[in-house]
Design an enzyme around this catalytic site. Structure first.
Site, PDB file in Angstrom:
ATOM      1  N   LYS A 218     -14.775   8.186  -4.062  1.00 20.50           N
ATOM      2  CA  LYS A 218     -15.728   8.571  -3.386  1.00 20.50           C
ATOM      3  C   LYS A 218     -16.306   9.961  -3.582  1.00 20.50           C
ATOM      4  CE  LYS A 218     -14.094   6.026   0.588  1.00 20.50           C
ATOM      5  NZ  LYS A 218     -13.018   6.157   1.756  1.00 20.50           N
TER       6      LYS A 218
ATOM      7  N   LYS B  74      -8.380  13.890   4.262  1.00 21.73           N
ATOM      8  CA  LYS B  74      -7.477  12.746   4.201  1.00 21.73           C
ATOM      9  C   LYS B  74      -6.495  13.034   5.358  1.00 21.73           C
ATOM     10  CE  LYS B  74      -6.617  13.525  -0.037  1.00 21.73           C
ATOM     11  NZ  LYS B  74      -6.701  12.203  -0.746  1.00 21.73           N
ATOM     12  N   ARG B  75      -5.857  12.088   5.783  1.00 25.39           N
ATOM     13  CA  ARG B  75      -4.511  12.073   6.925  1.00 25.39           C
ATOM     14  C   ARG B  75      -3.852  13.276   6.602  1.00 25.39           C
ATOM     15  NH1 ARG B  75      -0.009   8.986   6.768  1.00 25.39           N
ATOM     16  NH2 ARG B  75      -0.786   7.934   4.657  1.00 25.39           N
TER      17      ARG B  75
ATOM     18  N   LYS C 156       0.688  14.448   1.039  1.00 30.07           N
ATOM     19  CA  LYS C 156      -0.734  14.744   0.523  1.00 30.07           C
ATOM     20  C   LYS C 156      -0.841  16.162   0.169  1.00 30.07           C
ATOM     21  CE  LYS C 156      -2.499  10.519   2.898  1.00 30.07           C
ATOM     22  NZ  LYS C 156      -3.120   9.743   1.673  1.00 30.07           N
TER      23      LYS C 156
ATOM     24  N   HIS D  57       0.796  -1.100   0.052  1.00 28.96           N
ATOM     25  CA  HIS D  57      -0.124   0.025  -0.178  1.00 28.96           C
ATOM     26  C   HIS D  57       0.761   1.295  -0.056  1.00 28.96           C
ATOM     27  CE1 HIS D  57      -4.182  -1.252   0.474  1.00 28.96           C
ATOM     28  NE2 HIS D  57      -3.600  -2.490   1.189  1.00 28.96           N
TER      29      HIS D  57
ATOM     30  N   THR E 229      -8.513   6.413  -2.160  1.00 30.79           N
ATOM     31  CA  THR E 229      -9.875   5.994  -2.282  1.00 30.79           C
ATOM     32  C   THR E 229     -10.864   7.210  -2.070  1.00 30.79           C
ATOM     33  OG1 THR E 229     -10.122   5.146   0.050  1.00 30.79           O
ATOM     34  CG2 THR E 229      -9.698   3.766  -1.736  1.00 30.79           C
TER      35      THR E 229
END
Length: 830
Positions: free
Chosen positions: A677, A565-566, A571, A374, A673
């Protein structure tokens, strides 16, 4: 399947037959399920029950309805003895279960009838259930989606995880800073779980624990025993045909303690073993910034693997006497490196318990296990000290050494005179403190290694573990992630789900490829108008929730621009914040500029020890306060950091969003993911060519997303000479934005608080290339705003995104695993 168009009485009659409930009513009589649970479980009457009592009574009534089908599912598997899938994951981010279970059992009309008859407050009722604190981010949510798909597709499958008493943490914001407090999600009884104390597992460790200086310390060479107690939760497939099981393990000590120490008054030392055991599954993700926290994580991973494999072997041996049939009856999927200790543990069972020879045991192990990677981040590829293996599970370390010896012999035979390759492939990282490379162990000990998006799988093979891919090329494959449309569209966005069903029927719920039938409707003016109405309805619903929960007012007619998100540097929430600073600066320089009002939503948690991530949250909140206090931009820009991001919040925010930010540094996001969504709910994506966003653009057409920035190849090619100062010196808006931050404009009473951002972006070289992509991001943002001005065209492209999201169903992903990796078939319950 029971039609969702049937009347309540027709549904009840059919469900009684399907679930074997008999003549017992769900509610409305003294002997009905709901009323009996209030009376006999909560010992309260209908009139006196509070919201929590009512929630527990309804949840237990739903569990009563599904229980016989749940038992029947397991009995079918025992009778037919199919090959079964066992999914091992350190996380399962389930969210709340009541609404999902009611929906998947097709009990909505029954539940609505109860709510109407009893005059219950449905939102208040649902709020009584905490999000299960069994996961944190995408890894755990993916696992939950996969369980839903496996049950819906009637695959004989079972999940294994840990029963954490406390989730990661509850997040709040004080003075802009993240605050953490315990997430005691099991403080009240969980109505879904069923303890199975008769199926406990005993584990032998080579050390025990005692109290020294107020802390638990390991004592070497004094063996001890751990008890794994299983708790089962039902996983309801859509339509209620198959109800699989998620088995979670809780740690305990044997029912004994040192009575002499206890009687002499040394109470803590007397129960030290019990304290140590019960602490093992106390909390999800212990703080791994300390050696003690890392050690607890190590023991958690072994505990999960050892309990799961003992249980799997017990099930296998119940119906199969021939060990050689193991790969024909058992498929074990390792969700990332956390369960990688399954390789030596399964070998230990086959060698020491089954008394097989090495070659046969190794063949069975490799053909039984499969591994999903992952991450491409080197620091996220786990490595555990050899010393910890030696102290805790020395037999497993012996097996790892032997696996490594044979592996390196093979490498040296096939790649002569290439010592560097052998060193890179080795399961052991040499040095003053040797470590076991868990990803290498998982790859060597399994027959399949998959990435989770096409670009991720390619980079995994060609960069991250290239030497292992050269050694085992046939083992590597791609399985692009997916999400369950049952939770992320049908449950989370009823207005849009209803619109889709009215347009193309209800088959899309279990066959998402049907969404492609929406594509012609993107050209239908009436359908676009209806789509816009339901989109605004969803935004208004979220606005009302924000006002009631946070006391914050948001304009539903503004562009809802979200990044959830985290919190992590790669990110790039910081890049998003820099974009907003640039937009803010434009309005300060030109107050009369006409702009579409915009609301920027952020949500996500930073790891407690990740100081820079916590500073980014602080900066976002200070930015929000500054914008709110500035009359020039107030009402035109708004920033909101929504605390305590979890599945339930995502189910509200994602359907309400117009724009999805997927802006990781290219080559660093494995898949993502949340991007799927947002797409499935009609948001348009502004993002980099990274993870599954690349495949989303392929499905929908790049013209229907706003892509920008360096590619993964460009990031790699420029790494050696990239200089963020060039962008500061040559890009006016970049320089103006950074100067505004470093002038303490956003921190007038906390001067210098954001100086670490200067270090990150300039002094230390901007490793994640924020400044390299900022101008391109702003250009894409301008295209986005221009398109939003044409609401008809925006709606057309949003519909095309929904229609193009079919590939990203977890049903498709699981079908590929079932065919290519597990070789399992559906096993309908009879």
């Amino acid at each position: 399947m029971v039609s969702i168009r049937a009347t309540p009485s027709e549904i009840i009659d059919k469900l009684v037959a399907q679930y074997g409930c008999g003549p017992v009513k769900f509610s409305g009589a003294d002997e009905a399920l709901y009323e009996r649970h209030l009376l006999f479980d909560s010992v309260t009457g209908v009139a006196a029950a509070d919201a929590r009592d009512r929630f527990e009574a309804i949840a237990r009534s739903v569990r009563d309805v599904l229980s016989q089908r749940w038992i029947q599912t397991e009995q079918t598997y025992e009778r037919k003895n199919p090959k079964r899938v066992y999914y091992l994951s350190i996380e399962f981010l389930l969210g709340r279960s009541l609404a999902s279970n009611v929906q998947n059992l097709l009990l909505d009309p029954v539940a609505e009838q109860l709510i109407k008859e009893k005059n219950l407050d449905r939102p208040l009722l649902l709020e009584q259930e905490p999000d299960a604190g069994l996961g944190n981010g995408g890894l755990g949510r993916l696992a939950a989606c996969f369980l839903d798909s496996m049950a819906t597709m009637q695959l004989p499958a079972m999940g294994y995880g840990l029963r954490y008493e406390y989730g990661m943490f509850k997040q709040s914001i004080r003075d802009g800073w993240q605050q953490e407090r315990p997430d005691n999600w099991l403080r009240r009884p969980d109505p879904w779980e069923v303890a199975r104390p008769h199926e406990t597992v005993e584990l032998q460790l080579n050390c025990s624990f005692e109290v020294r200086g107020g802390a638990l310390q390991p004592i070497e060479n004094r063996p001890s025993t751990l008890i794994g107690i299983p708790f089962d939760r039902p996983i309801v497939g859509y339509g209620g045909k198959t109800i699989n099981t998620l088995r979670l393990w809780s740690a305990a000590a044997p029912d004994e303690f040192n009575f002499q120490e206890f009687s002499q008054g040394d109470f803590v030392s007397a129960v030290a073993e019990r304290l140590g055991a019960e602490s093992l599954t106390r909390v999800l993700y212990p703080d791994d910034s300390t050696s003690m926290g890392q050690g607890l994580r190590f023991v958690q991973e072994y505990f999960l693997v050892a309990c799961a494999l003992a249980d799997i072997v017990r099930r296998f041996r119940r119906d199969n006497s021939n060990w050689g049939m193991l790969p024909e009856k058992v498929a074990i999927q390792l969700n990332d490196t956390h369960p990688a200790m399954a390789v030596p543990e399964l070998m230990r069972i086959l060698l020491d318990q089954a008394k097989l020879g090495w070659d046969e045991a190794w063949d069975l192990t490799v053909r039984t296990l499969a591994y999903t990677n992952h991450t491409l981040l080197p620091e996220a590829l786990e490595k555990w000290p050899v010393e910890w293996f030696r102290m805790l599970i020395p037999r497993n370390l012996e097996i790892i050494f032997e696996i490594n010896r044979r592996l390196l012999d093979d490498v040296r035979t096939r790649f002569k005179d290439d010592d560097g390759r052998a060193a890179r492939i080795s399961l052991i990282e040499e040095g003053s403190n040797k470590h076991v490379r868990m990803a290498n162990l998982a790859i060597a000990g399994s027959h399949s290694t998959n990435g989770v998006a096409e670009i991720h799988s390619q980079l995994l093979r060609t960069t991250t573990v290239k030497d292992l891919a050269d050694l085992f090329p046939e083992r590597f494959n791609n399985k692009t992630n997916g999400i369950t449309p049952r939770r992320w569209l049908l449950l989370a966005n009823p207005p849009l789900a209803g619109t889709i069903t009215d347009a193309i029927g209800e088959d899309w719920i279990s066959d998402l490829s049907q969404l492609s039938r929406l594509k012609p409707l993107a050209e239908d003016k009436a359908f676009r108008a209806h789509f816009r109405r339901v989109t605004r309805e969803t935004k208004v619903r979220f606005v009302d929730w924000l006002k009631s929960q946070l006391g914050v007012r948001v304009d539903p007619d503004s562009i809802f621009d979200s990044q959830v998100k985290r919190i992590h540097e790669y990110k790039r929430q910081l890049l998003n914040a820099l974009r907003i600073v640039a937009l803010y600066n434009r309005l300060r320089e030109n107050p009369n500029m006409q702009v579409q009002p915009r609301t920027f939503f952020f949500a996500g948690k930073a790891a407690p020890a990740y100081q820079l991530a916590k500073l980014i949250i602080k900066f976002i909140n200070n930015l929000a306060d500054t914008i709110d206090d500035d009359p020039i931009v107030r009402g035109r820009l708004k920033v909101l950091f929504v605390p305590e991001y979890d599945v339930s919040l995502a189910e509200r925010l994602i359907p309400a969003s117009d724009v999805s930010n997927q802006i990781s540094t290219a080559g660093y996001e494995a898949s993502g993911t949340s991007n799927m969504k947002f797409m499935m709910n009609g948001a348009l994506t502004i993002g980099t060519r990274d993870g599954a966003t690349i495949e989303m653009a392929h499905e929908a057409g790049e013209e229907n997303l706003f892509l920008f920035g360096l590619t993964a190849q460009q990031v790699a090619d420029t790494r050696g000479w990239y200089n963020p100062h060039w962008h500061y010196d040559n890009e006016r808006e970049t320089q103006a934005s950074l100067d505004l931050i470093f002038s303490d404009h956003f921190s007038p009473n906390e001067r210098g608080v954001f100086e670490p951002l200067r270090d990150t972006l300039l002094t230390h070289g901007d490793y994640y290339m924020h400044l390299a992509d900022l101008k391109s991001y702003l250009d894409a943002d301008r295209r986005l705003v221009d398109l939003y001005a044409d609401r008809e065209e925006w709606a057309r492209r949003a519909i095309l995104n929904v229609a193009s999201s079919a590939k990203f169903s977890s049903d498709r992903t699981i079908a590929e695993y079932a065919k290519d990796v597990w070789n399992v078939e559906p096993c309908p319950v009879t």
